[in-house]
Design a protein around this motif. Structure first.
Motif, PDB file in Angstrom:
ATOM      1  N   SER A 125       0.799  -1.365  -0.062  1.00 23.07           N
ATOM      2  CA  SER A 125      -0.061  -0.095  -0.030  1.00 23.07           C
ATOM      3  C   SER A 125       0.890   1.380  -0.001  1.00 23.07           C
ATOM      4  O   SER A 125       0.459   2.188  -0.247  1.00 23.07           O
ATOM      5  N   PHE A 126       2.192   1.093   0.371  1.00 22.41           N
ATOM      6  CA  PHE A 126       2.993   2.309   0.552  1.00 22.41           C
ATOM      7  C   PHE A 126       4.112   2.275  -0.311  1.00 22.41           C
ATOM      8  O   PHE A 126       5.082   3.029  -0.538  1.00 22.41           O
ATOM      9  N   VAL A 127       4.607   0.932  -0.776  1.00 24.28           N
ATOM     10  CA  VAL A 127       5.997   0.460  -1.650  1.00 24.28           C
ATOM     11  C   VAL A 127       5.330  -0.011  -3.035  1.00 24.28           C
ATOM     12  O   VAL A 127       4.555  -0.808  -3.104  1.00 24.28           O
ATOM     13  N   ILE A 128       6.111   0.572  -4.051  1.00 29.14           N
ATOM     14  CA  ILE A 128       5.778  -0.038  -5.454  1.00 29.14           C
ATOM     15  C   ILE A 128       6.442  -1.282  -5.578  1.00 29.14           C
ATOM     16  O   ILE A 128       7.174  -2.095  -4.655  1.00 29.14           O
ATOM     17  N   ALA A 129       6.160  -2.342  -6.638  1.00 26.70           N
ATOM     18  CA  ALA A 129       6.414  -3.591  -6.832  1.00 26.70           C
ATOM     19  C   ALA A 129       7.983  -3.982  -6.828  1.00 26.70           C
ATOM     20  O   ALA A 129       8.353  -4.952  -6.469  1.00 26.70           O
ATOM     21  N   ASP A 130       9.023  -2.945  -7.063  1.00 27.34           N
ATOM     22  CA  ASP A 130      10.034  -3.107  -6.744  1.00 27.34           C
ATOM     23  C   ASP A 130      10.741  -3.497  -5.277  1.00 27.34           C
ATOM     24  O   ASP A 130      11.894  -3.612  -5.332  1.00 27.34           O
ATOM     25  N   GLY A 131       9.734  -3.213  -4.484  1.00 29.44           N
ATOM     26  CA  GLY A 131      10.149  -3.644  -2.967  1.00 29.44           C
ATOM     27  C   GLY A 131      11.010  -2.374  -2.349  1.00 29.44           C
ATOM     28  O   GLY A 131      11.723  -2.647  -1.423  1.00 29.44           O
ATOM     29  N   LEU A 132      11.056  -1.349  -2.999  1.00 33.27           N
ATOM     30  CA  LEU A 132      11.979  -0.335  -2.526  1.00 33.27           C
ATOM     31  C   LEU A 132      11.377   0.924  -2.592  1.00 33.27           C
ATOM     32  O   LEU A 132      11.583   1.739  -1.448  1.00 33.27           O
ATOM     33  N   HIS A 133      10.949   1.639  -3.444  1.00 32.38           N
ATOM     34  CA  HIS A 133      10.432   2.890  -3.643  1.00 32.38           C
ATOM     35  C   HIS A 133       8.963   2.975  -3.239  1.00 32.38           C
ATOM     36  O   HIS A 133       8.213   2.265  -3.271  1.00 32.38           O
ATOM     37  N   MET A 134       8.866   4.153  -2.586  1.00 32.61           N
ATOM     38  CA  MET A 134       7.533   4.593  -2.205  1.00 32.61           C
ATOM     39  C   MET A 134       6.597   4.841  -3.596  1.00 32.61           C
ATOM     40  O   MET A 134       7.095   5.282  -4.391  1.00 32.61           O
ATOM     41  N   ASN A 135       5.154   4.774  -3.130  1.00 29.14           N
ATOM     42  CA  ASN A 135       4.236   4.859  -4.143  1.00 29.14           C
ATOM     43  C   ASN A 135       3.682   6.455  -3.831  1.00 29.14           C
ATOM     44  O   ASN A 135       4.064   6.967  -2.859  1.00 29.14           O
ATOM     45  N   ASP A 136       2.584   6.607  -4.563  1.00 26.99           N
ATOM     46  CA  ASP A 136       1.783   7.998  -4.301  1.00 26.99           C
ATOM     47  C   ASP A 136       1.507   8.146  -3.049  1.00 26.99           C
ATOM     48  O   ASP A 136       1.677   9.083  -2.394  1.00 26.99           O
ATOM     49  N   TRP A 137       0.917   7.177  -2.303  1.00 26.23           N
ATOM     50  CA  TRP A 137       0.455   7.204  -1.073  1.00 26.23           C
ATOM     51  C   TRP A 137       1.455   7.480  -0.060  1.00 26.23           C
ATOM     52  O   TRP A 137       1.493   8.334   1.014  1.00 26.23           O
ATOM     53  N   GLY A 138       2.599   6.491  -0.213  1.00 26.35           N
ATOM     54  CA  GLY A 138       3.733   6.755   0.613  1.00 26.35           C
ATOM     55  C   GLY A 138       4.413   8.363   0.587  1.00 26.35           C
ATOM     56  O   GLY A 138       4.693   8.635   1.697  1.00 26.35           O
ATOM     57  N   TYR A 139       4.700   8.547  -0.513  1.00 22.94           N
ATOM     58  CA  TYR A 139       5.121   9.969  -0.714  1.00 22.94           C
ATOM     59  C   TYR A 139       4.256  11.063   0.040  1.00 22.94           C
ATOM     60  O   TYR A 139       4.747  11.937   0.664  1.00 22.94           O
ATOM     61  N   ALA A 140       3.120  10.761  -0.170  1.00 21.81           N
ATOM     62  CA  ALA A 140       1.857  11.760   0.177  1.00 21.81           C
ATOM     63  C   ALA A 140       1.901  11.778   1.815  1.00 21.81           C
ATOM     64  O   ALA A 140       1.937  12.790   2.526  1.00 21.81           O
ATOM     65  N   CYS A 141       1.844  10.680   2.304  1.00 16.66           N
ATOM     66  CA  CYS A 141       1.953  10.783   3.665  1.00 16.66           C
ATOM     67  C   CYS A 141       3.263  11.196   4.658  1.00 16.66           C
ATOM     68  O   CYS A 141       3.304  11.854   5.568  1.00 16.66           O
ATOM     69  N   PHE A 142       4.226  10.751   4.063  1.00 12.08           N
ATOM     70  CA  PHE A 142       5.762  11.404   4.210  1.00 12.08           C
ATOM     71  C   PHE A 142       5.598  12.786   4.313  1.00 12.08           C
ATOM     72  O   PHE A 142       6.195  13.487   5.230  1.00 12.08           O
ATOM     73  N   ALA A 143       5.188  13.419   3.211  1.00 18.49           N
ATOM     74  CA  ALA A 143       5.246  14.693   3.014  1.00 18.49           C
ATOM     75  C   ALA A 143       4.252  15.280   4.104  1.00 18.49           C
ATOM     76  O   ALA A 143       4.551  16.608   4.512  1.00 18.49           O
ATOM     77  N   GLN A 144       3.231  14.756   4.279  1.00 19.56           N
ATOM     78  CA  GLN A 144       1.918  15.287   5.098  1.00 19.56           C
ATOM     79  C   GLN A 144       2.647  15.568   6.551  1.00 19.56           C
ATOM     80  O   GLN A 144       2.550  16.369   7.224  1.00 19.56           O
ATOM     81  N   LEU A 145       3.343  14.294   7.062  1.00 18.84           N
ATOM     82  CA  LEU A 145       3.729  14.152   8.380  1.00 18.84           C
ATOM     83  C   LEU A 145       5.004  15.387   8.478  1.00 18.84           C
ATOM     84  O   LEU A 145       4.975  16.022   9.698  1.00 18.84           O
TER      85      LEU A 145
END
Length: 325
Positions: free
Chosen positions: A277-297
């Motif tokens: 839900s927060f990491v893309i299929a490469d198992g490393l990089h964040m996805n849209d939700w991951g980046y958005a929540c990181f930025a929000q906090l």
């Protein structure tokens, strides 16, 4: 290559779709003007004006244009409802605030222009995001502009994929210090873990870089440690050392640290959010939700610090950063 280029919306889409956006002058220009963020990603240089003013004259071109417009609308809708799918919550059990970010906070209180440099690797450039709008520097800029609509806020994306401290130190002067930022958010350490580099060497370089930034003008500095993800967790021992050492550097140099590893681990282990839900299929990089929540906090901590300055709260500059309890 300088990483201070303004981003271009033509870099959103891959191959055919990207070409389609070249005919969308009214759409792309209006979005670019609305963002007004001189952020940079690891994408090709923007197309020339002559390329972005081509009109769709054939039925095939009009069809491509229509599909590109639909893509723009889909991305805009996704930007608005990303947290409706999974809410962005702070770690359970409470947390400590970032503390004082006096330089950027005083600038915002005084109504003066604010320049923030997001310095780092692919997590900063935004690899894995479906659009440059969704990388964390642009999400952070949007949040701060919503909070301070009359403020002149610039967030520069100085992220270059694949780099870590050795490469970043080579461009520190030109892309950070020479910009005279009010705040530097330095994301570092992940690629060193993946390459099995000595965490101690990375920590020493980061400490030297912080000293240079502080000597050049005293910008507020926040370190961002590696992400919690399957690829990083495969090197658990090295990752743990890196997280610990970066925290120690922040403490010694009296700067903030956003403990991304612990925050993301809390998403999964305490908030029961699946890793996918927060990491893309490469198992490393964040996805849209991951980046958005990181930025929000992260943005919440900056806003909290501004509120402290407005209330006259004298918070020491070395108060520890946002940290799950």
């Amino acid at each position: 290559m300088s990483s201070l280029r303004p981003f271009c919306l033509t870099a959103w889409l891959a191959a055919p779709a990207a070409a389609a956006l070249l005919v969308l002058t009214p759409v792309s220009q209006s979005r670019a003007q609305a963002q007004a963020t001189p952020a940079q990603t690891a994408n090709p240089a923007p197309a020339s004006p002559s390329q972005t003013t081509v009109a769709a004259t054939s039925p095939e071109q009009r069809g491509i244009t229509a599909r590109a417009i639909d893509k723009v609308k889909q991305v805009a809708k996704s930007a608005g409802d990303v947290f409706n799918r999974v809410p962005c919550l702070p770690p359970k059990g409470g947390s400590k605030a970032m503390g004082s970010l006096p330089h950027v906070a005083n600038k915002l209180v005084a109504g003066q222009p604010v320049v923030i440099v997001a310095f780092g690797s692919s997590s900063t450039a935004g690899y894995g995001a479906s659009s440059p709008d969704f990388n964390y520097p642009n999400r952070l800029a949007a949040q701060l502009r919503r909070q301070y609509p009359t403020a002149d806020i610039t967030v520069i994306n100085a992220g270059v994929g694949g780099e870590d401290a050795p490469e970043m130190m080579k461009r520190l002067q030109k892309e950070v210090i020479d910009v005279h930022p009010d705040m530097v958010i330095w994301q570092v350490g992940t690629n060193a873990v993946l390459r099995n580099l000595d965490p101690g060497d990375t920590a020493k370089m980061v400490e030297d870089g912080i000293s240079r930034i502080q000597a050049a003008g005293g910008a507020d500095i926040v370190l961002v440690d590696p992400q919690y993800s399957p690829a990083v967790n495969q090197r658990k021992e090295n990752a743990g050392k890196m997280v610990k050492l970066l925290g120690k550097v922040a403490e010694l140099r009296h700067v903030g640290i956003f403990p991304r590893f612990e925050v993301m681990r809390d998403w999964h282990e305490n908030q029961s959010i699946p890793v996918e839900s927060f990491v893309i299929a490469d198992g490393l990089h964040m996805n849209d939700w991951g980046y958005a929540c990181f930025a929000q906090l992260l943005g919440d901590d900056i806003i909290r610090s501004v509120g402290q300055i407005k209330l006259g709260v004298n918070v020491p500059g070395d108060v520890r950063a946002y940290r799950p309890m």
